[in-house]
Scaffold this motif. Sequence first.
Motif, PDB file in Angstrom:
ATOM      1  N   VAL A 228       0.858  -1.185   0.000  1.00  0.00           N
ATOM      2  CA  VAL A 228       0.000   0.000   0.000  1.00  0.00           C
ATOM      3  C   VAL A 228       0.897   1.239   0.000  1.00  0.00           C
ATOM      4  N   LEU A 229       0.587   2.189  -0.895  1.00  0.00           N
ATOM      5  CA  LEU A 229       1.357   3.429  -0.917  1.00  0.00           C
ATOM      6  C   LEU A 229       0.570   4.558  -0.263  1.00  0.00           C
ATOM      7  N   VAL A 230       1.286   5.398   0.453  1.00  0.00           N
ATOM      8  CA  VAL A 230       0.677   6.541   1.135  1.00  0.00           C
ATOM      9  C   VAL A 230       1.440   7.807   0.760  1.00  0.00           C
ATOM     10  N   ALA A 231       0.788   8.931   0.919  1.00  0.00           N
ATOM     11  CA  ALA A 231       1.412  10.230   0.662  1.00  0.00           C
ATOM     12  C   ALA A 231       0.620  11.296   1.405  1.00  0.00           C
ATOM     13  N   THR A 232       1.260  12.418   1.671  1.00  0.00           N
ATOM     14  CA  THR A 232       0.601  13.571   2.269  1.00  0.00           C
ATOM     15  C   THR A 232       0.769  14.765   1.346  1.00  0.00           C
ATOM     16  N   PHE A 233      -0.320  15.469   1.097  1.00  0.00           N
ATOM     17  CA  PHE A 233      -0.290  16.630   0.216  1.00  0.00           C
ATOM     18  C   PHE A 233      -0.864  17.834   0.949  1.00  0.00           C
ATOM     19  N   VAL A 234      -0.159  18.965   0.878  1.00  0.00           N
ATOM     20  CA  VAL A 234      -0.616  20.195   1.522  1.00  0.00           C
ATOM     21  C   VAL A 234      -1.127  21.153   0.448  1.00  0.00           C
ATOM     22  N   PRO A 235      -2.448  21.369   0.351  1.00  0.00           N
ATOM     23  CA  PRO A 235      -3.003  22.271  -0.674  1.00  0.00           C
ATOM     24  C   PRO A 235      -2.543  23.711  -0.479  1.00  0.00           C
ATOM     25  N   ARG A 236      -2.490  24.429  -1.598  1.00  0.00           N
ATOM     26  CA  ARG A 236      -2.163  25.842  -1.588  1.00  0.00           C
ATOM     27  C   ARG A 236      -3.311  26.611  -2.248  1.00  0.00           C
ATOM     28  N   PRO A 237      -3.319  27.933  -2.149  1.00  0.00           N
ATOM     29  CA  PRO A 237      -4.425  28.715  -2.717  1.00  0.00           C
ATOM     30  C   PRO A 237      -4.675  28.436  -4.192  1.00  0.00           C
ATOM     31  N   GLU A 238      -3.605  28.222  -4.965  1.00  0.00           N
ATOM     32  CA  GLU A 238      -3.780  27.985  -6.397  1.00  0.00           C
ATOM     33  C   GLU A 238      -4.390  26.624  -6.709  1.00  0.00           C
ATOM     34  N   HIS A 239      -4.581  25.789  -5.698  1.00  0.00           N
ATOM     35  CA  HIS A 239      -5.196  24.476  -5.881  1.00  0.00           C
ATOM     36  C   HIS A 239      -6.694  24.494  -5.563  1.00  0.00           C
ATOM     37  N   GLU A 240      -7.236  25.662  -5.256  1.00  0.00           N
ATOM     38  CA  GLU A 240      -8.632  25.756  -4.842  1.00  0.00           C
ATOM     39  C   GLU A 240      -9.588  25.928  -6.027  1.00  0.00           C
ATOM     40  N   ALA A 241     -10.793  25.380  -5.861  1.00  0.00           N
ATOM     41  CA  ALA A 241     -11.887  25.655  -6.790  1.00  0.00           C
ATOM     42  C   ALA A 241     -12.538  26.979  -6.396  1.00  0.00           C
ATOM     43  N   PHE A 242     -12.687  27.170  -5.120  1.00  0.00           N
ATOM     44  CA  PHE A 242     -13.145  28.420  -4.524  1.00  0.00           C
ATOM     45  C   PHE A 242     -12.652  28.411  -3.084  1.00  0.00           C
ATOM     46  N   ALA A 243     -12.865  29.490  -2.371  1.00  0.00           N
ATOM     47  CA  ALA A 243     -12.284  29.639  -1.039  1.00  0.00           C
ATOM     48  C   ALA A 243     -12.603  28.457  -0.136  1.00  0.00           C
ATOM     49  N   GLY A 244     -11.557  27.795   0.330  1.00  0.00           N
ATOM     50  CA  GLY A 244     -11.721  26.731   1.304  1.00  0.00           C
ATOM     51  C   GLY A 244     -11.896  25.338   0.758  1.00  0.00           C
ATOM     52  N   VAL A 245     -11.970  25.188  -0.575  1.00  0.00           N
ATOM     53  CA  VAL A 245     -12.232  23.865  -1.161  1.00  0.00           C
ATOM     54  C   VAL A 245     -11.253  23.579  -2.296  1.00  0.00           C
TER      55      VAL A 245
ATOM     56  N   ASN B 280      -9.810  22.133  -5.722  1.00  0.00           N
ATOM     57  CA  ASN B 280     -10.329  21.908  -7.072  1.00  0.00           C
ATOM     58  C   ASN B 280     -10.405  20.412  -7.395  1.00  0.00           C
ATOM     59  N   GLY B 281     -11.476  20.003  -8.059  1.00  0.00           N
ATOM     60  CA  GLY B 281     -11.660  18.602  -8.401  1.00  0.00           C
ATOM     61  C   GLY B 281     -10.604  18.061  -9.345  1.00  0.00           C
ATOM     62  N   GLY B 282     -10.121  18.910 -10.262  1.00  0.00           N
ATOM     63  CA  GLY B 282      -9.069  18.470 -11.169  1.00  0.00           C
ATOM     64  C   GLY B 282      -7.772  18.175 -10.437  1.00  0.00           C
ATOM     65  N   ILE B 283      -7.481  18.952  -9.406  1.00  0.00           N
ATOM     66  CA  ILE B 283      -6.297  18.695  -8.584  1.00  0.00           C
ATOM     67  C   ILE B 283      -6.446  17.359  -7.872  1.00  0.00           C
ATOM     68  N   LEU B 284      -7.624  17.102  -7.323  1.00  0.00           N
ATOM     69  CA  LEU B 284      -7.864  15.827  -6.645  1.00  0.00           C
ATOM     70  C   LEU B 284      -7.704  14.656  -7.613  1.00  0.00           C
ATOM     71  N   GLY B 285      -8.221  14.817  -8.836  1.00  0.00           N
ATOM     72  CA  GLY B 285      -8.085  13.771  -9.837  1.00  0.00           C
ATOM     73  C   GLY B 285      -6.629  13.507 -10.183  1.00  0.00           C
ATOM     74  N   THR B 286      -5.835  14.571 -10.290  1.00  0.00           N
ATOM     75  CA  THR B 286      -4.416  14.412 -10.593  1.00  0.00           C
ATOM     76  C   THR B 286      -3.688  13.699  -9.461  1.00  0.00           C
ATOM     77  N   LEU B 287      -4.001  14.068  -8.230  1.00  0.00           N
ATOM     78  CA  LEU B 287      -3.388  13.398  -7.081  1.00  0.00           C
ATOM     79  C   LEU B 287      -3.672  11.902  -7.098  1.00  0.00           C
ATOM     80  N   LEU B 288      -4.940  11.542  -7.325  1.00  0.00           N
ATOM     81  CA  LEU B 288      -5.320  10.134  -7.335  1.00  0.00           C
ATOM     82  C   LEU B 288      -4.694   9.398  -8.504  1.00  0.00           C
ATOM     83  N   ASP B 289      -4.684  10.015  -9.681  1.00  0.00           N
ATOM     84  CA  ASP B 289      -4.129   9.386 -10.880  1.00  0.00           C
ATOM     85  C   ASP B 289      -2.647   9.078 -10.679  1.00  0.00           C
ATOM     86  N   CYS B 290      -1.872  10.071 -10.285  1.00  0.00           N
ATOM     87  CA  CYS B 290      -0.428   9.869 -10.132  1.00  0.00           C
ATOM     88  C   CYS B 290      -0.101   8.887  -9.009  1.00  0.00           C
ATOM     89  N   HIS B 291      -0.765   9.043  -7.882  1.00  0.00           N
ATOM     90  CA  HIS B 291      -0.479   8.156  -6.748  1.00  0.00           C
ATOM     91  C   HIS B 291      -0.862   6.712  -7.081  1.00  0.00           C
TER      92      HIS B 291
END
Length: 207
Positions: free
Chosen positions: A90-107, A109-120
Amino acid sequence: MTAAASSVDSRNAQTGQILAQSSWGGREIDLLNQERWRTWLAAILGTMSTVGTPSLQERFAPEGRCFGCGPANPLGLHVGSRPSADDPAVLVATFVPRPEHEAFAGVVNGGILGTLLDCHANWTATWHLMRARGADRPPTTVTLEYAIRMRRPTPSGAPLELRAWVVDASDDRATVEAEIKSGGTVTATGRGTFVAVKPDHPAYDRW
């Protein structure tokens, strides 16, 4: 200083570094929540057997330019996948979001989440194939297909925990399931199939 004490100090330093980045556009984790996040982060770091050692991407693809996982991409997400302490498959990783990764304030972006899952998940597949073959380097795998499901909005104000595991495999491919957690709650899941390519493929040996 003992090796154990050094490891604890290193883990505490990593936790502090992540918390130090936890201010986005003036939105800060309040003081009451800081201790909760510190405890949670320490638990994550404590379960990763290879904390302080290079990720699989750093070990096998240090010149990789992939936006999601390439160590050499200065603008990338820098997913760093490592075997879990509980199960090296099992592989694990930790990712710290930044403002440029947001869809809107506090959330996030879905494309970023998809990229994280795809690569991992892709690295989980190639890690499995390498171990199954008894090889000293992973094969170059590419995404054949993948899908993600957004379970709930993913907060951008806290570190994300990635986890992926193989559910089916053959000689040249693996199907992987993966998840993203925030604060211990699953916010997104994914499933994909990844194929090891041959020398005539344009992606071959292009980690």
